[in-house]
Design a protein around this motif. Sequence first.
Motif, PDB file in Angstrom:
ATOM      1  N   ASN A  31       0.795  -1.226   0.000  1.00 21.78           N
ATOM      2  CA  ASN A  31       0.000   0.000   0.000  1.00 21.78           C
ATOM      3  C   ASN A  31       0.834   1.287   0.000  1.00 21.78           C
ATOM      4  O   ASN A  31       0.487   2.209   0.727  1.00 21.78           O
ATOM      5  N   PRO A  32       1.883   1.422  -0.773  1.00 21.86           N
ATOM      6  CA  PRO A  32       2.576   0.515  -1.682  1.00 21.86           C
ATOM      7  C   PRO A  32       3.749  -0.194  -0.996  1.00 21.86           C
ATOM      8  O   PRO A  32       4.069   0.093   0.146  1.00 21.86           O
ATOM      9  N   MET A  33       4.427  -1.083  -1.766  1.00 19.11           N
ATOM     10  CA  MET A  33       5.630  -1.778  -1.300  1.00 19.11           C
ATOM     11  C   MET A  33       6.798  -1.424  -2.209  1.00 19.11           C
ATOM     12  O   MET A  33       6.691  -1.487  -3.426  1.00 19.11           O
ATOM     13  N   PHE A  34       7.911  -1.043  -1.585  1.00 19.16           N
ATOM     14  CA  PHE A  34       9.167  -0.782  -2.292  1.00 19.16           C
ATOM     15  C   PHE A  34      10.115  -1.930  -1.988  1.00 19.16           C
ATOM     16  O   PHE A  34      10.321  -2.280  -0.831  1.00 19.16           O
ATOM     17  N   LYS A  35      10.696  -2.522  -3.032  1.00 15.30           N
ATOM     18  CA  LYS A  35      11.661  -3.602  -2.829  1.00 15.30           C
ATOM     19  C   LYS A  35      13.083  -3.040  -2.813  1.00 15.30           C
ATOM     20  O   LYS A  35      13.301  -1.850  -2.986  1.00 15.30           O
ATOM     21  N   ASN A  49      -8.224   0.459   5.365  1.00 14.60           N
ATOM     22  CA  ASN A  49      -8.389  -0.964   5.663  1.00 14.60           C
ATOM     23  C   ASN A  49      -7.274  -1.838   5.082  1.00 14.60           C
ATOM     24  O   ASN A  49      -7.546  -2.855   4.442  1.00 14.60           O
ATOM     25  N   PRO A  50      -6.006  -1.457   5.327  1.00 12.64           N
ATOM     26  CA  PRO A  50      -4.948  -2.367   4.893  1.00 12.64           C
ATOM     27  C   PRO A  50      -4.988  -3.621   5.760  1.00 12.64           C
ATOM     28  O   PRO A  50      -5.408  -3.557   6.917  1.00 12.64           O
ATOM     29  N   GLY A  51      -4.560  -4.734   5.208  1.00 18.20           N
ATOM     30  CA  GLY A  51      -4.547  -5.985   5.970  1.00 18.20           C
ATOM     31  C   GLY A  51      -3.396  -6.019   6.949  1.00 18.20           C
ATOM     32  O   GLY A  51      -3.486  -5.519   8.057  1.00 18.20           O
ATOM     33  N   GLN A  52      -2.260  -6.584   6.517  1.00 17.34           N
ATOM     34  CA  GLN A  52      -1.129  -6.726   7.448  1.00 17.34           C
ATOM     35  C   GLN A  52      -0.066  -5.649   7.282  1.00 17.34           C
ATOM     36  O   GLN A  52       0.797  -5.514   8.129  1.00 17.34           O
ATOM     37  N   ARG A  53      -0.104  -4.880   6.192  1.00 12.93           N
ATOM     38  CA  ARG A  53       0.910  -3.845   5.998  1.00 12.93           C
ATOM     39  C   ARG A  53       0.309  -2.618   5.316  1.00 12.93           C
ATOM     40  O   ARG A  53      -0.504  -2.742   4.416  1.00 12.93           O
ATOM     41  N   GLY A  54       0.794  -1.453   5.750  1.00 14.44           N
ATOM     42  CA  GLY A  54       0.502  -0.226   5.030  1.00 14.44           C
ATOM     43  C   GLY A  54       1.592  -0.055   3.981  1.00 14.44           C
ATOM     44  O   GLY A  54       1.777  -0.896   3.102  1.00 14.44           O
ATOM     45  N   VAL A  55       2.378   1.004   4.092  1.00 12.10           N
ATOM     46  CA  VAL A  55       3.528   1.197   3.217  1.00 12.10           C
ATOM     47  C   VAL A  55       4.653   0.324   3.769  1.00 12.10           C
ATOM     48  O   VAL A  55       4.830   0.237   4.983  1.00 12.10           O
ATOM     49  N   HIS A  56       5.428  -0.319   2.876  1.00 10.44           N
ATOM     50  CA  HIS A  56       6.549  -1.090   3.393  1.00 10.44           C
ATOM     51  C   HIS A  56       7.692  -1.192   2.393  1.00 10.44           C
ATOM     52  O   HIS A  56       7.521  -0.979   1.195  1.00 10.44           O
ATOM     53  N   TYR A  57       8.856  -1.491   2.971  1.00  3.37           N
ATOM     54  CA  TYR A  57      10.103  -1.668   2.221  1.00  3.37           C
ATOM     55  C   TYR A  57      10.677  -3.018   2.621  1.00  3.37           C
ATOM     56  O   TYR A  57      10.680  -3.375   3.799  1.00  3.37           O
ATOM     57  N   GLU A  88      -4.809  -5.694  10.524  1.00  5.30           N
ATOM     58  CA  GLU A  88      -4.103  -6.317  11.636  1.00  5.30           C
ATOM     59  C   GLU A  88      -3.280  -5.244  12.346  1.00  5.30           C
ATOM     60  O   GLU A  88      -3.243  -4.096  11.924  1.00  5.30           O
ATOM     61  N   LYS A  89      -2.583  -5.627  13.404  1.00  2.93           N
ATOM     62  CA  LYS A  89      -1.724  -4.681  14.112  1.00  2.93           C
ATOM     63  C   LYS A  89      -0.579  -4.284  13.178  1.00  2.93           C
ATOM     64  O   LYS A  89       0.133  -5.139  12.670  1.00  2.93           O
ATOM     65  N   LEU A  90      -0.438  -2.984  12.921  1.00  2.00           N
ATOM     66  CA  LEU A  90       0.573  -2.517  11.983  1.00  2.00           C
ATOM     67  C   LEU A  90       0.997  -1.096  12.297  1.00  2.00           C
ATOM     68  O   LEU A  90       0.393  -0.428  13.126  1.00  2.00           O
ATOM     69  N   ALA A  91       2.040  -0.672  11.600  1.00  2.00           N
ATOM     70  CA  ALA A  91       2.494   0.715  11.631  1.00  2.00           C
ATOM     71  C   ALA A  91       2.289   1.290  10.229  1.00  2.00           C
ATOM     72  O   ALA A  91       2.167   0.544   9.256  1.00  2.00           O
ATOM     73  N   LEU A  92       2.266   2.605  10.108  1.00  2.96           N
ATOM     74  CA  LEU A  92       2.122   3.240   8.800  1.00  2.96           C
ATOM     75  C   LEU A  92       3.200   2.756   7.845  1.00  2.96           C
ATOM     76  O   LEU A  92       2.927   2.333   6.727  1.00  2.96           O
ATOM     77  N   MET A  93       4.449   2.791   8.276  1.00  2.00           N
ATOM     78  CA  MET A  93       5.595   2.360   7.472  1.00  2.00           C
ATOM     79  C   MET A  93       6.252   1.195   8.180  1.00  2.00           C
ATOM     80  O   MET A  93       6.563   1.280   9.367  1.00  2.00           O
ATOM     81  N   MET A  94       6.474   0.104   7.434  1.00  2.00           N
ATOM     82  CA  MET A  94       7.108  -1.078   8.009  1.00  2.00           C
ATOM     83  C   MET A  94       8.265  -1.519   7.120  1.00  2.00           C
ATOM     84  O   MET A  94       8.174  -1.443   5.893  1.00  2.00           O
ATOM     85  N   VAL A  95       9.338  -1.956   7.751  1.00  2.00           N
ATOM     86  CA  VAL A  95      10.527  -2.385   7.027  1.00  2.00           C
ATOM     87  C   VAL A  95      10.836  -3.827   7.402  1.00  2.00           C
ATOM     88  O   VAL A  95      10.841  -4.189   8.577  1.00  2.00           O
ATOM     89  N   GLY A  96      11.092  -4.636   6.375  1.00  2.00           N
ATOM     90  CA  GLY A  96      11.444  -6.032   6.583  1.00  2.00           C
ATOM     91  C   GLY A  96      12.687  -6.380   5.789  1.00  2.00           C
ATOM     92  O   GLY A  96      13.231  -5.568   5.057  1.00  2.00           O
ATOM     93  N   GLY A  97      13.144  -7.598   5.934  1.00  2.00           N
ATOM     94  CA  GLY A  97      14.263  -8.083   5.138  1.00  2.00           C
ATOM     95  C   GLY A  97      15.599  -7.539   5.589  1.00  2.00           C
ATOM     96  O   GLY A  97      15.863  -7.375   6.767  1.00  2.00           O
ATOM     97  N   SER A  98      16.440  -7.257   4.598  1.00  2.00           N
ATOM     98  CA  SER A  98      17.823  -6.841   4.835  1.00  2.00           C
ATOM     99  C   SER A  98      18.093  -5.521   4.124  1.00  2.00           C
ATOM    100  O   SER A  98      17.266  -5.044   3.362  1.00  2.00           O
ATOM    101  N   GLY A  99      19.278  -4.987   4.334  1.00  4.20           N
ATOM    102  CA  GLY A  99      19.679  -3.777   3.611  1.00  4.20           C
ATOM    103  C   GLY A  99      19.191  -2.517   4.292  1.00  4.20           C
ATOM    104  O   GLY A  99      18.225  -2.511   5.042  1.00  4.20           O
ATOM    105  N   ASP A 100      19.877  -1.440   4.006  1.00  2.00           N
ATOM    106  CA  ASP A 100      19.602  -0.155   4.644  1.00  2.00           C
ATOM    107  C   ASP A 100      18.558   0.635   3.870  1.00  2.00           C
ATOM    108  O   ASP A 100      18.344   0.431   2.673  1.00  2.00           O
TER     109      ASP A 100
END
Length: 171
Positions: A31-35, A49-57, A88-100
């Motif tokens: 919502n959206p996702m940046f890789k 009404n996002p499900g498990q993530r709002g914006v994420h990287y 679900e329980k989330l934050a506006l911006m979420m970061v997962g994976g690796s890298g800066d």
Amino acid sequence: KGEHSKGSLIHDHVSEVLIVGNLYAHNYERNPMFKGGASGQVINNLIYNPGQRGVHYNLIAEEWIGHPYSVGEVVLRGNVLRAGPSTEKLALMMVGGSGDLRYYADDNIAVDRIGLALPPFGLYTTTPLNIIRPEQPPALPFGVRLLPASEVQDAVIARVGARPWDRDDID
């Protein structure tokens, strides 16, 4: 569509993406996702009404084997996230994976279903990474007028869709 309902995917190394004035509704994620290594600005969007993530990287290490990680860059300005029945329980911006990640945020609103503030930022990784927070906002892209977050919901609803002048009751 549950797990298959997704918004925008900005793939690895895509740069200078501009996402302005959109309605993201009922998406499970993206919502959206940046890789990995992607960069862009997310300005004046309504996420409902996002499900498990709002914006994420997320830089997925398995997809980068044999290549050095690139630093991603995400800018969030004047966006609104409103939780809904599938959120679900989330934050506006979420970061997962690796890298800066270089991350700048200003004047965003994120609330749960009764209007209580949601966290502005969260991690869903155990990998050490650096969140680089610039002190100065990046320049707005040419022609973009930044609205205060308090005006975004009404502005997006008034303009969203291909033909706002020809909406029926279902639209």
